[in-house]
Design an enzyme around this catalytic site. Sequence first.
Site, mmCIF file in Angstrom:
data_model
loop_
_atom_site.group_PDB
_atom_site.id
_atom_site.type_symbol
_atom_site.label_atom_id
_atom_site.label_comp_id
_atom_site.label_asym_id
_atom_site.label_seq_id
_atom_site.Cartn_x
_atom_site.Cartn_y
_atom_site.Cartn_z
ATOM 1 N N ASP A 123 0.882 -1.161 0.000
ATOM 2 C CA ASP A 123 0.000 0.000 0.000
ATOM 3 C C ASP A 123 0.926 1.219 0.000
ATOM 4 O OD1 ASP A 123 -2.039 1.807 0.040
ATOM 5 O OD2 ASP A 123 -3.148 0.856 1.666
HETATM 6 C C1 BGC Z 1 -4.957 3.377 0.062
HETATM 7 C C2 BGC Z 1 -4.999 2.391 -1.099
HETATM 8 C C3 BGC Z 1 -4.747 3.107 -2.376
HETATM 9 C C4 BGC Z 1 -3.398 3.807 -2.287
HETATM 10 C C5 BGC Z 1 -3.033 4.590 -3.527
HETATM 11 C C6 BGC Z 1 -3.687 4.187 0.048
HETATM 12 O O1 BGC Z 1 -3.726 5.201 1.004
HETATM 13 O O2 BGC Z 1 -5.063 2.687 1.279
HETATM 14 O O3 BGC Z 1 -6.232 1.740 -1.133
HETATM 15 O O4 BGC Z 1 -4.789 2.219 -3.456
HETATM 16 O O5 BGC Z 1 -3.430 4.721 -1.215
HETATM 17 O O6 BGC Z 1 -3.834 5.719 -3.625
#
Ligand code: BGC
Length: 759
Positions: free
Chosen positions: A229
């Site tokens: 993530d």
């Molecule tokens: C979120 C993800 C997301 C990623 C990219 C993170 O903060 O938890 O679900 O895909 O950011 O934006």
Amino acid sequence: MEDKIKDILQQMTLEEKAALCTGATPWKTTAIERLGVPAIIMSDGPHGVRRVADPDTLMSESLPATCFPTASALAASWNVEVPRRLGEALGEECLALGVDIILGPGNNMKRTPLCGRNFEYFSEDPFLGGEMAAALIDGVQSKGIGTSLKHYAANNQEYQRFRIDAQVDERALREIYLAGFEKAVKQAKPWTVMCAYNRVNGAFASEHKPLLVDILKAAWGYEGFVVSDWGAVHDRVAALAGGLDLEMPGPRPARVQSVIDAVHDGSLDEAILDAAVERLLRVIFKAAETPKDREDFDVAGHHALAREIAAETIVLLKNKDNLLPLRGIAKLAVIGRSAREAYIQGGGSSHINPTRVDVPLDELQKLAGDIELHYAEGYRMEAGFDQTLIDEAVVLAQEADLALLYVALPGYKESEGYDRPDLDLTEQQVALIKAVAAVQPKSVVILNNGSAVAMADWIDGVGAVLEAWMMGQAGGGAIADVLFGKVNPSGKLAETFPVRLQDTPAYLNFPGENGVVRYGEGLFIGYRFYDMRDLTVQFPFGFGLSYTTFAFSNLKLSAISLTDKEVFRVSVDVTNTGKVSGQEVVQVYVHDQASRLVRPPKELKGFAKVALEPGETKTATIDLDARAFAYYNPVYGQWVVESGAFDILVGRSSADILAQETVHMESTQVLPCVLDRESTVGEWLEDPRGAAVLQPLMQQMQAQMTAGMDTETGGIGMEIMSFLKDMPLLSILELFGVPLPLPAAQFVDGLVAQLHQEH
Ligand code: BGC
């Protein structure tokens, strides 16, 4: 392809390999031009494509894309064709927007309705969540675009999500928190899996070898790559060793250098880096096979699809005296800010820049014909209380034949990044509903929210309730379709709506403290908990009304006894006994009559949605395999199917079982012997191999213990066998000095060794 990958890997320098494993920009992987390795672009989903205009910056305007209903809505369709079709549309938009991998779906379980991000997740049930995620992945990937199943694992709250340690017991982890991922990985093979931010039982998900390597890659046979993530990596080298292939976002030159250094100083085996590179190259070249050169996508077609999907996800929760669909009305009061300002999605990384947005009030007007519509705002989307707005709405409602109350939970109460403070609508919204309902019993509440809300305060006063979720850009039209009966609602809750927060499973263990959240409720989340506690809920899992009625009959099982090697078929006839066409969901739950470990009273193991014209009957069939009967036993480290009787419960919700039959399972599994020095007498006797060894000794033990005593009570007022069975064999032998050829500990160890050798 495999040869090409091996060849490139051999030519890559250590520096290139390390660089490939960390993003080059916030949304792009690292290209290695001299070897023809292109960069690929990842963009957020999951219910639309959030392709930032400039993928070299973390935050920028995103290009217009269709905003579809979010995951909690999709799951309420109980129809895998819905996420599949949505996935296909997402895939097509990626082809036009230049996206190689869309970051979704999210398949975390709804442990508590307070999780601010529940709107991005499907369900409280791993079977339903897994089916939905798999279908969405299939849809996207059928277009040659990759997906990222997220957030693996145990990311069930937003509170301190970057560091909280989710302490989950092994069984709950396997049966609840991993099962939905397992299903999606095995069924749909997502190109990538995104690790969660949080810790799981002490280790960060980004460097969790048991989760990423032992379970995901080894046990489930996952072939894609694991991406972090955004910002979830703490120690790049530990993450690589723990199975994390790609760190995002980039660039992170210091991280790349740390990998190079670790290989040089021998703290990281280069073979681990090579394995990550291979996984990455496989996906990158697969992505490159699909050119992203579409000029545009079918904006109008996808908007229409978004409307169709939204309509199928709306759940009719209450419909007193068949108030809906609307008929015989001359004057309609339309109350509530969200009738004007459609509440289509939640805040955070999934926030889509929609191609257009249907205004619910306008869509209503289009279908209203001669009906007069009068609008009052009722509440504002920002915090605060304003009685004048309520008073205006009351006057309007009084003068109308019926009032529609559009009520959307505001973003400050529900979003990615923070959890909900409570399950309530705002104070203003509750006061508004009560005031309007007091003067107009024909009031219909239309809710927009991402997860369960409490209704006990006001639901008795209103005539009807529609749950319309975060409904996507065309949801306004979908609501109108359902209100006017152009679409017969067929959504069913994919999560329980409790009466009050205090009743919810995680209430005593949420959101955690001192950096730790303990999943004290174990397996018992959602309906598993409410069933076990026999608690009254507002609306049970699987519940949803229709404008028609259905009857179930003729439940048949393909066998009344079976083994764990067989697939078993459940079939039931469903008849539309009403006057309009509609769809019903057949839900199959399994109840284990007796088990060595505690099990939930019932668990969803299959479902089918059936479309029926008035008077029509169709047979729904649902296949169950061994997993439908199994539970995970951490002692054996495997899924176990026990022999015995299982009830097959067929219903239209978890609380409305219409037919049931019993089937006998004859398990062919041979479990390893797990008896040890500390095993209790009960455990020895439960294992037939242990029982055979212990039986002769039992008589000797009993005789020794009861010598010269009243044998009924052992002279101490106890039932001897009940007393003995919970004591370790060794303790009994030692305590009562049972004569043995060897010291007691050696003797027991000998028996154990003998059994382990034999089996
Ligand atoms: C979120 C993800 C997301 C990623 C990219 C993170 O903060 O938890 O679900 O895909 O950011 O934006």
